[in-house]
Design an enzyme around this catalytic site. Structure first.
Site, PDB file in Angstrom:
ATOM      1  N   GLU A 104      31.486  34.345  31.272  1.00  0.00           N
ATOM      2  CA  GLU A 104      32.614  35.286  31.295  1.00  0.00           C
ATOM      3  C   GLU A 104      33.801  34.717  30.513  1.00  0.00           C
ATOM      4  OE1 GLU A 104      33.604  38.213  32.391  1.00  0.00           O
ATOM      5  OE2 GLU A 104      31.839  38.956  33.437  1.00  0.00           O
ATOM      6  N   CYS A 128      31.818  37.317  38.035  1.00  0.00           N
ATOM      7  CA  CYS A 128      31.976  38.344  37.000  1.00  0.00           C
ATOM      8  C   CYS A 128      32.871  39.478  37.474  1.00  0.00           C
ATOM      9  CB  CYS A 128      30.600  38.893  36.590  1.00  0.00           C
ATOM     10  SG  CYS A 128      29.514  37.666  35.827  1.00  0.00           S
TER      11      CYS A 128
END
Length: 589
Positions: A261, A188
């Site tokens: 993501e 992330c």
């Protein structure tokens, strides 16, 4: 081509399955493979999943951002969502710190949380400087919530592992849980800087006039890089205590975070013309995608000749007369196998001579002065390659190295081929799209018999006992013959009567693919063949990174440019490093 070899009699894609995003699909065996490839687990995870990160930069949002024509509303919405990610990162780092009794890990996690808090301040200042009204986006999007909730659930000890969701409660489990949290955070905190760095390398980003240059600069700043680097370093330092099973869990968490993501970037609201994914431009029932590809080193990791040679040597009779691992034809048979020693010498001689003559052939082609793009001159020059390849195949037949090979052994050799990351996922995705697709494979490979009319390659000949005679049906031996097959496919394509609705794409990696690459509307070069680039450049072919070309085309939309990619014989080829780029460009996520 003398260094090419057989593949399985079935489709080269049929025995594989696409990568799964399911948390239960990976096992501790993957952990062993990761550690065998690279003892640095954190780095290996990043490298292993790097091909999936490519999907972020080919999203319509990222391409328009890079081109500088992303709408201000879309940008405002994206920046507003970034606030929720930063808040989740801070909470997750804090939870991981509270959950571990390791003094070093505790201190490092609090330091990382401080970096996030500083990034939150920078984010707020950026919003103020731009005068963005982010109150219109006061709640997280579903894709944002999916990602942040996953991170916070993992940080709270609720881990979705290889055996389902479990809750970590004991002190030791919570220490392991902190490592899991860092593993989920790592992709992330790396994806934003990754995307920004990819954009910053583009030529257009050097212009001060680019409207989003400050955002890109912010996410390529030292502090953002520091967060990404230090998080990965901490993961590597702490993960040494994990068992094989726990590494498998970490693998899954890392991958889940990566997928969430990517989903976030793909879900960004986008209401403007875009050039990607290309398949969106083929929306009507009459539209058709004709995809043609080479096989060896385009789809495979290694040239299949190495697999064939290894199989032949393993199954050959020993030089001392002892039986081989594969009891082949009797010694008096006209198809009797060479001894392993003679076979090894034969293969080495063929390989050495092929390499030497190939280098001489390429050198002779590029010895003249460079010219502007000239298709006819290139075709004439590649006649030398045609002569060379045919001589090489003749030597293979005359040497007898293929004589007596069992069909079943050749099929097993083909099944052991390793395909490039993302290749299988791409071909499986092709079967799911709502566009008529015609897939064709053109290869110099030596193949066993097949029934697939969409595979065009040289074919080994077998007798009634299914032993190779050493001969072959020579169908594809040169760039010229590949082009002839390519043109024959186009002529016989079902929708050829309406050429305006058909898009042709060719994917290749070597000089043998050059003419087909140039003939297609979109010619995509995968890998880094030096000889391909030398020969192409000699005759005025331009090689452009696919992402840079995509951004340039998106930018041209502001000036009335077309979303169409049709451009056969333009002299421009697009380069990629992996199949994920092709997948993201053509089909999207």
């Amino acid at each position: 081509m003398a260094s090419r070899s057989p593949k399985s009699s079935r489709s080269p894609m049929s025995s594989r399955s696409p990568s799964s995003t399911s948390s239960s699909s990976k096992t501790p065996s993957m952990a062993k493979r990761l550690l065998q490839d690279d003892p640095n687990l954190a780095r290996r995870l990043r490298v292993h999943f790097n091909w999936e990160a490519v999907f972020v930069k080919f999203t319509p949002f990222a391409v328009a951002l890079a081109a500088g024509n992303l709408s201000i509303d879309a940008f405002r919405h994206f920046v507003a969502q970034g606030k929720y990610f930063l808040e989740a990162y801070a909470l997750a780092y804090g939870s991981a710190a509270n959950g571990t009794d390791d003094e070093y890990a505790n201190g490092a996690l609090w330091e990382l949380r401080k970096i996030v808090l500083k990034e939150m301040i920078k984010h707020d200042l950026f919003v103020q400087e731009w005068g963005l009204d982010i109150t219109k986006d006061a709640t997280p999007d579903p894709a944002t919530a999916n990602c942040t909730e996953f991170l916070l659930a993992t940080a709270s000890g609720k881990v979705d592992g290889t055996k389902g969701v479990v809750r970590l409660t004991t002190p030791f489990e919570q220490t392991v849980g902190a490592i899991y949290t860092i593993g989920a955070l790592t992709p992330c905190v790396q994806l934003y800087p990754f995307m920004a760095a990819e954009l910053r390398m583009l030529p257009g980003l050097r212009e001060d006039s680019h409207p989003y240059k400050k955002w890109i600069k912010m996410y390529t700043s030292d502090s953002n890089q520091e967060l990404a680097v230090k998080t990965e370093e901490l993961l590597e330092q702490l993960s040494v205590i994990l068992t094989g099973y726990e590494i498998g869990v970490l693998y899954n968490l890392y991958h889940q975070a990566m997928i969430l993501e990517i989903d976030f970037f793909n879900s960004q609201p986008f209401a403007q013309p875009t050039v990607v994914p290309v398949i969106k431009g083929l929306s009507s029932a009459e539209d058709r995608l004709l995809l043609l590809s080479d096989f060896d080193l385009t789809c495979t990791v290694h040239d299949s000749s190495a697999i064939l040679a290894e199989m032949a040597l393993v199954t050959a009779p020993k030089s001392d007369g002892s039986p081989s691992r594969s009891d082949c034809s009797p010694s008096k048979s006209p198809l009797a196998r060479m001894s392993s020693g003679d076979l090894r010498n034969g293969w080495e001689k063929i390989s050495r001579q092929y390499t030497q003559e190939y280098e001489e052939c390429i050198k002779s082609i590029i010895s003249a002065e460079k010219v502007e793009f000239n298709h006819s001159s290139l075709v004439q020059a590649l006649e030398q390659v045609a002569d060379f390849e045919k001589r090489a195949n003749s030597r293979v037949i005359e040497s007898g190295v293929l004589k007596g090979l069992k069909l079943e052994d050749i099929i097993k050799a083909g099944q052991s081929l390793v395909l490039q990351d993302g290749c299988i996922s791409f071909y499986h995705k092709l079967t799911e799209i709502n566009v008529d697709v015609n897939v064709q494979m053109l290869s110099y490979c030596w193949c066993v018999g097949f029934d697939h009319s969409n595979v065009h390659a040289n074919e080994l000949i077998f007798n009634e006992e299914l032993l190779c005679t050493g001969e072959m049906v020579r169908k594809v031996e040169s760039p010229i013959e590949k082009l002839q097959i390519y043109n024959h496919i186009l002529k016989n394509d079902a929708n050829d009567a309406d050429d305006q609705n058909k898009l042709t794409v060719y994917v290749g990696d070597c000089v043998g693919d050059l003419l087909c690459l140039l003939e297609a509307d979109i010619g995509i070069v995968i890998g880094s063949s030096e000889s391909l680039r030398k020969v192409g450049s000699q005759f005025g072919v331009t090689f452009v990174p696919l992402f840079a070309a995509t951004v340039k085309k998106q930018k041209e939309l502001d000036d009335g440019g077309s979303v169409s990619w049709k451009g056969a014989r333009s002299g421009v080829l697009y380069t990629v490093s992996c199949w994920a780029e092709i997948h993201a460009f053509l089909l999207g996520w």
